[in-house]
Design a protein around this motif. Structure first.
Motif, PDB file in Angstrom:
ATOM      1  N   SER A  63      -2.973  -2.198   8.280  1.00 51.38           N
ATOM      2  CA  SER A  63      -1.520  -2.381   8.354  1.00 51.38           C
ATOM      3  C   SER A  63      -1.006  -3.168   7.159  1.00 51.38           C
ATOM      4  O   SER A  63       0.047  -2.856   6.586  1.00 51.38           O
ATOM      5  CB  SER A  63      -1.137  -3.104   9.648  1.00 51.38           C
ATOM      6  N   ILE A  64      -1.752  -4.211   6.777  1.00 45.78           N
ATOM      7  CA  ILE A  64      -1.362  -5.017   5.619  1.00 45.78           C
ATOM      8  C   ILE A  64      -1.379  -4.169   4.349  1.00 45.78           C
ATOM      9  O   ILE A  64      -0.470  -4.237   3.520  1.00 45.78           O
ATOM     10  CB  ILE A  64      -2.309  -6.230   5.469  1.00 45.78           C
ATOM     11  N   ARG A  65      -2.402  -3.347   4.220  1.00 39.06           N
ATOM     12  CA  ARG A  65      -2.537  -2.552   2.986  1.00 39.06           C
ATOM     13  C   ARG A  65      -1.591  -1.369   2.936  1.00 39.06           C
ATOM     14  O   ARG A  65      -1.016  -1.054   1.886  1.00 39.06           O
ATOM     15  CB  ARG A  65      -3.991  -2.063   2.853  1.00 39.06           C
ATOM     16  N   PHE A  66      -1.350  -0.688   4.062  1.00 37.99           N
ATOM     17  CA  PHE A  66      -0.640   0.592   4.017  1.00 37.99           C
ATOM     18  C   PHE A  66       0.755   0.569   4.623  1.00 37.99           C
ATOM     19  O   PHE A  66       1.483   1.562   4.531  1.00 37.99           O
ATOM     20  CB  PHE A  66      -1.488   1.683   4.677  1.00 37.99           C
ATOM     21  N   GLY A  67       1.133  -0.526   5.253  1.00 35.19           N
ATOM     22  CA  GLY A  67       2.499  -0.674   5.728  1.00 35.19           C
ATOM     23  C   GLY A  67       2.963   0.454   6.615  1.00 35.19           C
ATOM     24  O   GLY A  67       2.356   0.747   7.649  1.00 35.19           O
TER      25      GLY A  67
END
Length: 264
Positions: A63-67
Motif C-alpha cells: 500500500s505504501i509503495r503502490f498507493g
C-alpha cells in the motif's frame, strides 16, 4: 525478433534503475522479503493467526509503495503466493496434477471472487484455505513408516473406492496386520479413518460446489446418501444439508497430532 527482445531488455533495465532510485522514499520496503519468508514458514507450519498478521504487514508495504494501485498489485501478489504454496505442496509429495489444480483454483478465486472492497477479508480466507490444504498434505510422523505411507496413500486416492483389503494389497501386507498397526499408532480403526477423511473432504464439495448431496455421497463411495448423512453427522454434529445451508458451521478436522503425542 532479436531487435524487439533487445528493446524489451533495455526497457526493463531502465525501469529497474528507476525503481532503485525511488525505493528509498518508501519506508519498510526493505523488510518485504523477510516478512514473506516468515509468512511462508507460518503457513507451512499451520500458524493461521501469525500468517494472517504477516500477510497484512505485506499488504501494508504494498500500500505504501503502490498507493491507489494497491488492489491490482495485491491481486497479483495473491497469485504469486498461491504459486509458492503450490510448490510447497509438491515438496510434501502432493501429486503434480493436484498441486496444479490447487494453483488454478486459487487464481480463479482471486480473479473472479475477490471483491476490491473486501480484499483484506479475502486475504484471511486465502490463508485459511492454504493452511487447510497443507494440513491435509503434511507428512505424518508416526513411528511406523507403513502407517505413514498408508495415510499419504489414502490422501491421494481418497476418491477411489478404498477398502482395508485394497490398501493392504497395495502394500503387500495382510489385512489383519494392517488393521492392527494402524489402530495401534493412529488410535482409530482404518475403516473409521477412511470415513473421517471422506467427511473432511466432502465438506469442501458441500460448501464450494453445486453438486448434489447424492452426487457427493457417490463421489466418496458411501453406500447410499442415508449412510453418508449418518456418518457426516457423527463427526460434524450436523447433516450435510445443514452444513451446506448454514455457513456458520466450522469445518470438522480430525486432530491426529494429539493421538501422535499419546503414542510417543
Amino acid at each position: 525478433m532479436q531487435l524487439h527482445q533487445h528493446s524489451m531488455s533495455e526497457t526493463i533495465s531502465k525501469r529497474y534503475f528507476q525503481e532503485i532510485d525511488n525505493i528509498n522514499q518508501y519506508i519498510g520496503v526493505e523488510e518485504f522479503f523477510n516478512i514473506e519468508s516468515k509468512l511462508i514458514f507460518e503457513i507451512y507450519h499451520l500458524e493461521s493467526a501469525k500468517a494472517k498478521k504477516s500477510l497484512h504487514e505485506i499488504i501494508d508495504i504494498l500500500s505504501i509503495r503502490f498507493g491507489k494501485q494497491v488492489i491490482k498489485i495485491v491481486r497479483s501478489y495473491f497469485s504469486v503466493l498461491s504459486s509458492i504454496v503450490a510448490r510447497k505442496l509438491l515438496d510434501n509429495q502432493v501429486p503434480s496434477k493436484k498441486a496444479f489444480a490447487f494453483n488454478v483454483a486459487c487464481n480463479d478465486m482471486i480473479e473472479n471472487q475477490m471483491k476490491d472492497a473486501e480484499f483484506l477479508q479475502f486475504a484471511d480466507d486465502l490463508i485459511d484455505f492454504f493452511i487447510y490444504f497443507i494440513a491435509d498434505r503434511k507428512q505424518p510422523t508416526f513411528r511406523h513408516q507403513t502407517v505413514n505411507k498408508v495415510i499419504m496413500y489414502i490422501n491421494d486416492e481418497l476418491e477411489n473406492d478404498l477398502t482395508v483389503e485394497t490398501i493392504a494389497n497395495n502394500f503387500h501386507i495382510s489385512t489383519s496386520h494392517l488393521s492392527r498397526i494402524f489402530r495401534e499408532h493412529v488410535g482409530i480403526t482404518l475403516v473409521e479413518y477412511l470415513n473421517v477423511r471422506r467427511v473432511e473432504e466432502s465438506q469442501y464439495y458441500l460448501r464450494h460446489t453445486n453438486k448434489s448431496i447424492t452426487s457427493i455421497s457417490d463421489q466418496f463411495h458411501f453406500c447410499n446418501q442415508s449412510y453418508f448423512t449418518r456418518i457426516f453427522k457423527k463427526y460434524t454434529s450436523v447433516t450435510p444439508k445443514h452444513f451446506r445451508d448454514e455457513l456458520h458451521h466450522e469445518f470438522y478436522r480430525f486432530e491426529m497430532a494429539e493421538l501422535e503425542l499419546q503414542n510417543v
